[in-house]
Scaffold this motif. Structure first.
Motif, short mmCIF file in Angstrom:
data_model
loop_
_atom_site.label_atom_id
_atom_site.label_comp_id
_atom_site.label_asym_id
_atom_site.label_seq_id
_atom_site.Cartn_x
_atom_site.Cartn_y
_atom_site.Cartn_z
N THR A 5 0.84 -1.19 0.00
CA THR A 5 0.00 0.00 0.00
C THR A 5 0.88 1.24 0.00
O THR A 5 1.84 1.33 0.75
CB THR A 5 -0.94 0.02 1.22
OG1 THR A 5 -0.17 -0.03 2.41
CG2 THR A 5 -1.91 -1.14 1.18
N GLU A 21 -9.46 -3.71 2.63
CA GLU A 21 -9.39 -4.83 3.57
C GLU A 21 -10.69 -5.64 3.58
O GLU A 21 -10.68 -6.86 3.60
CB GLU A 21 -9.04 -4.34 4.97
CG GLU A 21 -7.61 -3.84 5.06
CD GLU A 21 -7.23 -3.38 6.44
OE1 GLU A 21 -7.86 -3.81 7.43
OE2 GLU A 21 -6.27 -2.60 6.53
N GLN A 22 -11.81 -4.94 3.52
CA GLN A 22 -13.11 -5.62 3.48
C GLN A 22 -13.24 -6.43 2.19
O GLN A 22 -13.74 -7.56 2.20
CB GLN A 22 -14.23 -4.59 3.59
CG GLN A 22 -15.61 -5.21 3.62
CD GLN A 22 -16.69 -4.14 3.69
OE1 GLN A 22 -16.52 -3.02 3.22
NE2 GLN A 22 -17.82 -4.49 4.27
N CYS A 38 -10.83 -7.77 0.44
CA CYS A 38 -9.96 -8.96 0.57
C CYS A 38 -10.60 -10.02 1.45
O CYS A 38 -10.55 -11.21 1.13
CB CYS A 38 -8.60 -8.55 1.13
SG CYS A 38 -7.62 -7.55 -0.01
N ARG A 39 -11.22 -9.60 2.56
CA ARG A 39 -11.90 -10.56 3.44
C ARG A 39 -13.08 -11.22 2.72
O ARG A 39 -13.30 -12.42 2.84
CB ARG A 39 -12.39 -9.87 4.72
CG ARG A 39 -11.31 -9.67 5.76
CD ARG A 39 -11.88 -9.30 7.13
NE ARG A 39 -12.83 -8.20 7.09
CZ ARG A 39 -12.51 -6.91 7.16
NH1 ARG A 39 -11.25 -6.55 7.25
NH2 ARG A 39 -13.44 -5.98 7.13
N PHE A 65 -0.41 -7.28 4.40
CA PHE A 65 -0.28 -5.87 4.03
C PHE A 65 1.12 -5.37 4.37
O PHE A 65 1.65 -5.67 5.45
CB PHE A 65 -1.34 -5.02 4.74
CG PHE A 65 -2.72 -5.25 4.22
CD1 PHE A 65 -3.21 -4.51 3.15
CD2 PHE A 65 -3.54 -6.21 4.78
CE1 PHE A 65 -4.48 -4.73 2.66
CE2 PHE A 65 -4.81 -6.44 4.30
CZ PHE A 65 -5.29 -5.69 3.24
#
Length: 179
Positions: free
Chosen positions: A114, A132-133, A135-136, A144
Motif C-alpha cells: 500500500t 481490507e473488506q 480482501c476478506r 499488508f
C-alpha cells in the motif's frame, strides 16, 4: 492452421474457451477491438517481435481497456506461490485488483503493497475503496505491507516484489511512465 494446436495447448493450461484470431492492421487496434470479447489478454515479451517491445506493449496495455498479463520470454507456466499487488487506491489499481481476482484466488500468498492514495482532481469526490473488506469478502490470504512515500514508486515496488519472491506483480497502469 495454427488454431487447433493453440486452442488445445491453451485449454491444457486451464484457459476456458480460448480462440486463435488472425487480424490485419496494427496489432494494438486489432487487440483493442477483440479485447471486448475476452476477460484477460496475455502478452509475451519477445525480443524478436516488433510489437512486444516496451513501448509497443505499453500502447497495447493502455488502449485495450482489458486486464493484461505480460509474461517474460520463455514463459512456460504461471506459478502462483506469491503474488504482489501494488496499491494506491486509484481507479487503475481497483481495475487491476478486480481483473486479477481469478489469479489471486489461486495464489498461496498475497503481499499487498500500500502506498499513498492517489487523489482525484477537484471537484470529483469518491468514497475510498474498502480494500481490507474486499480482501476478506473474497477470502484472500493477504499480508499488508506499507511502502515508503517517494516520488518514484517503481523501484520500491520492484524491490518489494523481489524480496517477496513474487511470481506475479499486479498493478494498475498509473504514474508518469505507465509501462
Amino acid at each position: 492452421k495454427a488454431a487447433p494446436l493453440f486452442e488445445a495447448w491453451a485449454e491444457s493450461t486451464g484457459a476456458v474457451f480460448p480462440r486463435w484470431l488472425v487480424a490485419r492492421g496494427h496489432v494494438g487496434d486489432a487487440l483493442r477491438f477483440t479485447s471486448n470479447w475476452h476477460d484477460l489478454l496475455v502478452l509475451a515479451r519477445d525480443a524478436d517481435e516488433m510489437w512486444s517491445g516496451p513501448s509497443a506493449l505499453a500502447s497495447i496495455i493502455l488502449h485495450t481497456d482489458l486486464p493484461c498479463l505480460v509474461v517474460p520470454p520463455g514463459y512456460q507456466a504461471l506459478a502462483l506461490d506469491c503474488v504482489v499487488v501494488a496499491w494506491n487506491g486509484s481507479i487503475e489499481a481497483i481495475r487491476a485488483l478486480h481483473g486479477a481476482l481469478p489469479l489471486l484466488r489461486r495464489a498461496k500468498r498475497i503481499v499487498l503493497l500500500t502506498g499513498t492514495r492517489k487523489t482525484m482532481l477537484p471537484p470529483v469526490r469518491v468514497p475510498e475503496f474498502a480494500l481490507e473488506q474486499w480482501c476478506r469478502r473474497h477470502e484472500l490470504p493477504v499480508e499488508f505491507e506499507v511502502l515508503d512515500d517517494t516520488a518514484d514508486q517503481g523501484a520500491p515496488i520492484l524491490a518489494a516484489a523481489h524480496a517477496a519472491d513474487a511470481d506475479l506483480l499486479v498493478m494498475g497502469a498509473y504514474g508518469h511512465t505507465r509501462f
